[in-house]
Design a protein around this motif. Structure first.
Motif, short mmCIF file in Angstrom:
data_model
loop_
_atom_site.label_atom_id
_atom_site.label_comp_id
_atom_site.label_asym_id
_atom_site.label_seq_id
_atom_site.Cartn_x
_atom_site.Cartn_y
_atom_site.Cartn_z
N ALA A 61 0.86 -1.21 0.00
CA ALA A 61 0.04 -0.06 0.06
C ALA A 61 0.82 1.15 -0.02
O ALA A 61 1.73 1.26 0.89
CB ALA A 61 -0.89 0.11 1.28
N ASP A 62 0.57 2.11 -0.75
CA ASP A 62 1.18 3.36 -1.09
C ASP A 62 2.85 3.10 -1.24
O ASP A 62 3.72 4.01 -0.62
CB ASP A 62 1.20 4.34 0.14
N GLY A 63 3.16 2.15 -2.06
CA GLY A 63 4.51 1.93 -2.19
C GLY A 63 5.41 1.14 -1.05
O GLY A 63 6.49 1.02 -1.25
N GLU B 87 3.01 -6.59 13.03
CA GLU B 87 4.11 -6.25 11.95
C GLU B 87 5.46 -6.92 12.29
O GLU B 87 5.93 -6.63 13.38
CB GLU B 87 4.07 -4.77 11.77
N ARG B 88 5.92 -7.50 11.18
CA ARG B 88 7.17 -7.99 11.40
C ARG B 88 8.21 -6.97 10.39
O ARG B 88 9.49 -6.89 10.93
CB ARG B 88 7.28 -9.48 10.57
N TRP B 89 7.82 -6.58 9.44
CA TRP B 89 8.89 -5.49 8.80
C TRP B 89 8.24 -5.00 7.82
O TRP B 89 6.87 -5.06 7.73
CB TRP B 89 10.05 -6.42 8.14
N ARG B 90 8.81 -3.61 7.26
CA ARG B 90 8.20 -3.13 6.11
C ARG B 90 9.43 -2.59 5.20
O ARG B 90 10.54 -2.46 5.62
CB ARG B 90 7.33 -2.02 6.65
N ALA B 91 8.92 -2.47 3.74
CA ALA B 91 10.03 -2.10 2.98
C ALA B 91 9.67 -1.40 1.99
O ALA B 91 8.47 -1.47 1.54
CB ALA B 91 10.75 -3.59 2.25
N GLU B 92 10.22 -0.28 1.66
CA GLU B 92 10.03 0.58 0.32
C GLU B 92 10.33 0.06 -0.77
O GLU B 92 11.23 -0.25 -1.04
CB GLU B 92 10.45 2.10 0.72
N VAL B 93 9.10 -0.16 -1.44
CA VAL B 93 9.46 -0.80 -3.07
C VAL B 93 8.85 0.13 -4.03
O VAL B 93 9.28 -0.09 -5.17
CB VAL B 93 8.81 -2.31 -3.05
N GLY B 94 8.06 0.87 -3.80
CA GLY B 94 7.45 1.80 -4.95
C GLY B 94 6.06 1.33 -5.11
O GLY B 94 5.71 0.19 -4.95
N PRO B 95 5.10 2.23 -5.65
CA PRO B 95 3.84 1.89 -6.21
C PRO B 95 3.88 0.71 -7.17
O PRO B 95 4.76 0.70 -8.15
CB PRO B 95 3.38 2.83 -6.81
N GLY B 96 2.76 -0.31 -6.91
CA GLY B 96 2.96 -1.46 -8.00
C GLY B 96 1.92 -2.29 -7.28
O GLY B 96 0.88 -2.05 -6.51
#
Length: 416
Positions: free
Chosen positions: A307-309, A321-330
């Motif tokens: 969501a939202d990249g 929540e275990r982790w979050r990573a910025e990957v970009g919109p898609g």
């Protein structure tokens, strides 16, 4: 005069009979059922370990088998080529063709490839040699399969044919058709059970944990999920989500290789009815809110949502929540054990470790002069490879194949 005329009539009759016989022989040779199996002539290929990146493009959708072969479906043929990372489709490594039957579905487990045909026959092929391991009669498909030229519906979404596993670790091929379902031992094709079922009102879902098969059944009253023991065919439970409507769709999540032992289920009703996630076990499904929502995937015990990249991994069933990573919109286009695959709006393929959120690889899906101005269609992942259909923008679902696909070689394959 009379004798000459009579002789001419006799000669003409003989010629007519001869012509008819010749035509009959030709017609038989052309129209008679034919099965041609061409085994492998080369050694079984070694397992390759390509560096991450685009490896090739293909005109039809492959199943990746044993990390060594690509198996394809033609209208009347199942065949394989190798190596997996070849830049284009190559001369078949092996091939099996039938006529006039058409190919309906293909599944694979380990090094066994099983094809189902329009006459219901199942043919198992040893992928290492291309030789027929066994064949068996089964229920005919409920309807003629409609597929575009890439054949994704036959190899990536083979409704009516699946592989399951029993509690004692036997692999089973399950074939369902109009009014009947059958289970065969994957090893030798021996029939385990066969059962009559309602016609036109059952939708096979696939293989869950605990050696159970799942089917959506709306034959008699509101839709329910039916659980059937893989080894015996006995129906062990019938279940409906709370507050479910008369209609129901079900999607398996968290599946292992070959879509065996799927760990969870997502159900949804018609229209805007909310989707709900459920963990599968030996008892009734247990609600798992972390899996609610149509875009959420489950891999290695982690629910992943984009969501939202930002790609977020949450524990299942707890939802922490275990982790979050910025990957970009898609969007998440595919998952496989040990990998989550995201395709960004710029058609960059980003692969993330589901345990930690660490980026494993990232590159643009581009090859030759094709560019990146395409829309993604169906996608598939196995053995650390990803294959994506490329569609022409704007996507016209009613257009013919030439308008619908980007190029003649419309599938792009990459190692991750």
């Amino acid at each position: 005069m009379g004798w000459a005329a009579g002789r001419r009539r006799i000669v003409a009759a003989v010629i007519a009979v001869g012509v008819a016989a010749t035509v009959g022989v030709i017609a038989y040779r052309v129209l008679a059922p034919v099965e041609v199996s061409t085994p492998a002539r080369d050694d079984y290929p070694a397992l390759s370990t390509p560096v991450p990146g685009v490896t090739g493009r293909l005109p039809v959708a492959p199943l990746i088998v044993d990390g060594r072969l690509r198996v394809y479906a033609g209208p009347r043929q199942v065949y394989a080529d190798q190596p997996v990372d070849s830049r284009s489709r190559r001369t078949p490594y092996w091939s099996h063709r039938r006529w006039p039957a058409s190919l309906d579905a293909v599944v694979a487990s380990g090094t066994t490839v099983v094809s189902r045909w329009s006459d219901g026959q199942l043919v198992a092929i040893d992928a290492r040699t291309g030789r027929v391991a066994w064949r068996a009669d089964g229920p005919e498909p409920a309807a003629e399969r409609v597929t575009r030229r890439t054949g994704t519906a036959v190899v990536w979404r083979p409704s009516g044919l699946s592989v399951s596993r029993t509690d004692d670790d036997r692999h089973v091929v399950v074939s369902s058709g109009d009014g009947e379902v059958q289970a065969l031992d994957l090893t030798d094709g021996g029939q385990l059970w066969r059962a009559a079922v309602g016609s036109g009102c059952r939708e096979p879902v696939g293989s869950g944990t605990g050696g159970r098969l799942l089917t959506v059944d709306d034959c008699d009253g509101p839709a329910v999920v039916e659980f059937r023991d893989t080894a015996t065919g006995v129906v062990t439970a019938r279940w409906r989500p709370p507050n479910a409507g008369d209609r129901l769709t079900a999607t398996l999540l968290g599946c292992g290789p070959d879509r065996v032992d799927c760990a969870a289920l997502r159900t949804a009703g018609p229209g805007d009815a909310p989707a709900q996630g459920w963990l599968l076990g030996s008892e009734a499904p247990v609600q798992a809110p972390a899996l609610d929502g149509p875009g959420i995937e489950l891999v290695d015990g982690t629910a992943v949502d984009l969501a939202d990249g930002i790609l977020v991994g949450r524990a299942v069933p707890g939802g922490e929540e275990r982790w979050r990573a910025e990957v970009g919109p898609g969007r998440v286009i595919a998952v496989q054990p040990g990998r989550v695959h995201v395709l960004t709006e710029a058609n960059e393929l980003v692969t993330v470790d589901p345990a930690t959120g660490a980026r494993l690889s990232g590159f643009v899906l581009d090859i030759g002069s094709d560019g990146t101005g395409w829309a993604p269609g169906d996608a598939y992942a196995a053995d650390d490879y990803v294959v994506v259909e490329r569609l022409r923008r704007p996507v016209d679902p009613d257009g013919d194949d030439q308008r619908y696909y980007l190029t003649a070689e419309s599938l792009i394959i990459a190692a991750t």
